[in-house]
Design an enzyme around this catalytic site. Structure first.
Site, PDB file in Angstrom:
ATOM      1  N   SER B 267       6.097  -5.780 -23.922  1.00  0.00           N
ATOM      2  CA  SER B 267       5.263  -6.310 -24.988  1.00  0.00           C
ATOM      3  C   SER B 267       4.402  -7.406 -24.414  1.00  0.00           C
ATOM      4  CB  SER B 267       6.144  -6.879 -26.096  1.00  0.00           C
ATOM      5  OG  SER B 267       5.436  -7.843 -26.839  1.00  0.00           O
ATOM      6  N   ARG B 306     -25.120  35.623 -32.996  1.00  0.00           N
ATOM      7  CA  ARG B 306     -24.805  34.357 -32.307  1.00  0.00           C
ATOM      8  C   ARG B 306     -24.956  33.216 -33.311  1.00  0.00           C
ATOM      9  NH1 ARG B 306     -27.780  32.765 -26.929  1.00  0.00           N
ATOM     10  NH2 ARG B 306     -27.023  34.878 -26.500  1.00  0.00           N
TER      11      ARG B 306
END
Lengths: 443, 443, 443, 443
Positions: B267, B306
């Site tokens: 920490s 497409r």
């Protein structure tokens, strides 16, 4: 590969920028604590002087961050090593990893919002120009992809403008309400600052030019989600504009075209093609932005005082939301700025259904004489006949006794003229322009 | 910043790899067409020889691709410029942009699947070791986060293993069914190859070692989506394992720990902390992977031959699914490989509810005498009393006449021993181990 | 309000069906345990005889389920009350809530898969008919919504067919691999059945006609997710078909129409309109299905031996995926079955670009003489001139010396005839038809 | 089956309510047009009088709506049949289907927001009571599911409160900005009302008590999405509360419990169990709500002047967002209102790590003497020793010369007392309470 993001936004969310924004927090914290009398001024200055990203080795920070699980730890460690001996004990004083990471991200988001607004203003400006120029250019309004009634291209552009304006407004709102300081210490109590917590918090907010939070918000992510949603809605708004554009560019419609440029929109095999480029890119960008929004949205379920996963996912998803939205906005900006509008094609398409598009107009003009319901029926039959026989509705109507008994040929003609059936179009365009000007403060 | 992806997978989906896979397609196409007698052999060799990514300027390709809207165009153009004069006319012959981009992506996905499988084997191997070692280590089974019945940690590891095994199987399935050649030419008819289309297609598939598609699948994206879902499910499977681990690591539970390492899991402010690192990183990676899955999943709606946007979004989302899933798998691999298991803590937690966890066992042992329904009631009352008075269920039961009239103290004791109430646990562990060995062909 | 679901699928997932499938589990369990010698045959028969949904008060079950948090509890309680006194102790013997709920859902899903397949066969049958009938009907192939090269409508229908066929295959795969018995008891060990657990499990699977799981899969949800993805992909496949259809129905395109019916597709105000109905409904249904898929997909993170939330969300999300997908399939079924195809409009659109759509064909025919690169340039210039001067490409080409020096007018004409430039179209159609026939076993 | 929705919200979004809200629009339109002098007053009154849902056959409307593709058409048709002969021509005058459907939905959403706010006030009230009552009840703050520093349960409840308060505020904001009249006629021009469009629009807005839109917003869905996001964020906020609660209820933690009730939270097999019910139900509800949010969010891409699918999906997804969020709020309401808090368990857990949780406190107290960095190291070592030797950190610290040289045993003791290390906890609680009171206007 198209990037679907802008270089400017990518820079705001680059590794180096992220590091610098975290260091901005550390520098501001030291200064605020100096002001509060907690940290000696010279220590604060030493810390602030070292809070420059170029003093850090990005590769090292990244490796250590991966190991530590959180980028703040190696940054604090390295910063501590950099500062003067006497300042070492004051680095990161009272803060926790989440404070520096969240506040750093908030600072990045604020820059990101600025960039998005700037580009949205450009989108708006281009839309406003189209709205004015084509205020009276009639085209087919299309519902369910079918011709419905005439509109003008200016009205369509006014809607695009309105979406851009509201997107700006929404982003401005989040800047004030949501982009605020995160500062709570290890468990959100500011315990390590004793009685000075609140005061340091206020001084720190001032240093950073951020609103101060009433409470630290370590696992209360609603403001982040709200901001991300506002950004995502801007992406969605852009995708509406791009959708309209690619549909209008279809070979059979041909009402608009993206600007041509050397190397743009060609085909690898088909010499005659002129493909949309910015439209599809905007749509792809928006899809990617919304995918990242869902990650943040589903991540509110954060455990206790710090989350095991959902928070960490934000480190990537929040930048993605901003970057892809920037891509969507920029592509729409280029698209709209260069848009070639073909009023002749618009008129040709409008007339292709031989006046049947104005059937409602005729029906409405007929209604005062025979009632709306009856008028609808009569015109419906005439339309059907016009379609069946492939003749102008005007001609067919002129042979229909139930119409000619109350309207003459000229009245029928006027009823079937698109420009005569635009209702409040002008007012709507004016309103959209006005709102944009109010929001942007232009003119 | 933790990357939530592995360097190996990032390399597979890097810009350079993407380019090389596209060039692999072009080289294979030229060779296939040479074999089919369409392209002169020396032209094919000249083309193949130039299909090396290092001959291309990535920055230039990227810029031109952004302008063209599609990366294939600048690649083909540049390749054409590189090859011998006489070969120029044969570059990209009969193919379209989508052929080269899709096939290139399929080749990347195949490599990606290989990497994922390799790492899943490692996850499985580590889980298998845990399953064997802790086959008989009792711990609390937990439903709705409440103690339910005893299981063993080996059984839990066997479930993790089973998830890994099935993830491998699923990925193997997609390699055969979904990762196939894309080759259709401009509109999916192979028209420009005249009567040779099918033959070239087959030769090309052989060159690339890919199954040949029955039909080109330009806008039929179901196989891509199926693959992406299989990958995403692997990410989800990893997140189940990581969830269990972070829950077991909780301060109050403490049954497992991530391996400690210098610089890992500390920490920035709290000296005593030993945080999970790989667990949260796996969970974050999986969230990001699933966000990208939704982009691909919602993109099946592709227009005609497409698409205008959904296809383009895949160029980014598919790599993201693979990269983040690789991150999830790798973090779980590290997590499971280094997992420190604490059987003492497991037993302590198991006993913390004073035998009430075995209430069902007692109830089941009692049932033959008084019926299941009645037994449930009697034991339920005894459990409630044990809870109320904070006494061992064994003691309370020994005072309950409706129990003691049919069971003696020893029988009660056996009924409340966790190791005596594990049912088919051993068989289930064996099955998971066997399945893993079958799939991986180990042993 | 359109329901976006079919009545048949809604029935499969109704409250009553859910209850009945849970009761099917309880009945089968009692019988299996009778066969294993654990439960007296007459008790098993009494239990099985009471496992009829009509004996239960659905409102009461629902209220109690909401209170208990899980529907199995009131069902078991009520069932226990219904059976003969002597059978009471044997109800639900050895099972847990999750066993009965999950297996019940699997039984519902199996019925759901059957329904989806049936409707997909109908979709496929209608597509196959279109593919055969319009095998040689030329239309424009469209990439990026621009005319690319000619295809035939039969080829487009063959792609739709192929999507339907593969959707069926994928669903069949899940029926065998994923829809399996859930049976593990309270914590997945079958502890309460002592040494009989495995045997009862096998007998129970046989009773229900379900494959037996190697391990109980209480929190291993990958098979459920895989099934749900396969269903969602079917929804996505339908949305591709519907997208094509609504685009082809556009006023300017007009190549297909939904079948007309009294009351269908009208406008509340515009008499001339003929709106798509099944197309938009299919698209809406698919969007809803995919939204529900994401709920299940993101729910694999299930805690320990039973989840606190993600599992419960499946109770609603899984039925939604099936019901909305059924809606999408059904709407596409109606759409395709009634589709009115207009070959004249197809040809008109194809010719609207004055032959420029066939530029590639001309370029390819020219290439053998001048090289592919040079041919592309020459034809590109001719196309540009044809566009600029609004003249047929054939005419322009016939004036271009670089073309006429190697091709005569007739050769140019043939090169610009759509039917001459369809490549492997026929083969692709044949393959799609064949695959469908193989999968469905028809013909 | 738990419904994951409230009966009240289900009623707001029922078929009948939807119909009535659409009829409310038609009635208000007729009156507004009467006021504008377009419709004869008696016709308007006849129309308004027939705008009662009970006059319509819901089954018939639904069937016809499915056929028409849009519910407005059969409603208008049936309404026209109901009104007086002379009024028939005036029904729906100038409006389009989208006007009535969207405005109807806005009216439903407004009611939905009211219900959510009411329930959020109740959630807030219960949280506020917990925050006050447990203002000084120490418990472990947990980051990454590890003990970090002490907080109080009051502070945790204050965060829950703050989430509820901000959720209310956000919903209030959408009521004013987003829930506005839709009125544009067939293509958004109000053409059929000629010059009266704007005036009718304003009168209509007044009739309905809705803000008037500057422009119709047929395909500009950003306000709908913004509202839906605000609702979804409320669901997410609730899931954060529920997550905390189910984690605190774990067997090993046991710091809170859901209220017990007959028939609540039992197990079908395990007599001793007391399962969470409202927690999991809230979490499931929130997951379902967020799934529906993504449907609406991804649906902004609406075509031209009316969409083919994305709009229609809203008809189902918007109600789902509201209903499931209502479920999440209601379950959290019940959860928090009945929450049993166990301060003894909280203290026990806090002390289980033998004071190591207060390591930062000790480190901070030591820092003024030896510097923050050095203090961190010293205390880190002491913590490690405390862990290794399983002794109280106070004891170990009292043996550490580098500590005892500057702090005496009492100072060490104070540094390790949780209540002495709560920083700004009180202020934060006060602020959350104050903000709630301001927003709700209570006290």
């Amino acid at each position: 590969m198209p990037a679907f993001r802008t270089p400017e936004m990518a820079a705001v969310f680059s590794g180096e920028s992220r590091l610098q924004r975290m260091l901005d927090f550390e520098a501001a914290l030291a200064r605020a604590e100096a002001r509060a009398g907690i940290v000696p001024p010279e220590a604060a200055e030493s810390i602030a002087a070292c809070c420059r990203a170029e003093l850090f080795d990005p590769g090292e920070i990244e490796r250590d961050a991966a190991l530590a699980g959180v980028p703040a730890i190696p940054v604090v460690k390295k910063l501590t090593a950099l500062v003067a001996e006497a300042a070492r004990g004051y680095v990161h004083w009272g803060a926790t990893s989440q404070d520096v990471i969240d506040t750093g991200m908030v600072l990045q988001m604020r820059q990101g919002i600025d960039l998005l607004e700037r580009d949205l203003v450009a989108v708006g400006s281009a839309c406003a120009a189209l709205a004015e120029r084509h205020r009276a250019t009639p085209m087919a309004g299309r519902t369910l992809l079918q011709h419905a009634l005439p509109i003008t291209f200016g009205l369509k552009a006014a809607h695009w403008l309105d979406l851009a304006t509201r997107s700006m407004e929404r982003l401005q709102g989040t800047r004030d309400d949501c982009l605020i300081l995160q500062f709570g210490g290890a468990a959100g109590t500011l315990a390590s600052l004793g009685n000075d917590g609140i005061r340091v918090s206020e001084l720190l907010a001032k240093e950073l030019g951020l609103p101060s939070a009433e409470l630290p918000w370590h696992t209360d992510r609603d403001r982040i989600v709200e901001t991300v949603c506002a950004v995502g809605i801007a992406a969605g708004a852009m995708s509406k504009i791009a959708t309209d554009a690619v549909l209008l560019m279809q070979s059979e419609v041909g009402e608009v075209h993206e600007s041509a440029a050397e190397g743009k929109g060609g085909s690898s095999t088909m010499p005659q093609k002129r493909n949309p480029v910015d439209g599809p890119a905007a749509l792809a960008s928006a899809r990617l932005a919304l995918g990242a929004v869902t990650v943040v949205l589903s991540g509110m379920t954060q455990e206790h005082e710090r989350s095991v996963g959902a928070w960490q996912a934000e480190w990537r998803a929040v930048p993605d939301v901003f970057c892809f939205t920037a891509g969507a906005v920029r592509h729409v900006e280029v698209l709209v700025q260069g848009l070639e509008v073909d009023p002749v094609a618009m008129r040709r398409n409008l007339q292709s259904s031989r006046g049947r598009l104005l059937a409602e107009s005729l029906s409405m003009k007929l209604a005062p004489y025979v009632g709306r319901h009856r008028a609808h029926e009569i015109v419906s039959e005439a339309s059907a006949r016009s379609l069946r026989e492939d003749r102008d509705l005007a001609e067919v109507a002129a042979e229909e006794g139930r119409i000619t008994s109350v309207m003459d040929r000229e009245q029928i003609g006027r009823a079937l003229d698109p420009s005569s059936y635009l209702g409040a179009t002008d007012t709507f365009i004016d309103r959209a322009l006005k709102r944009y000007q109010e929001i942007t403060g232009l003119r």
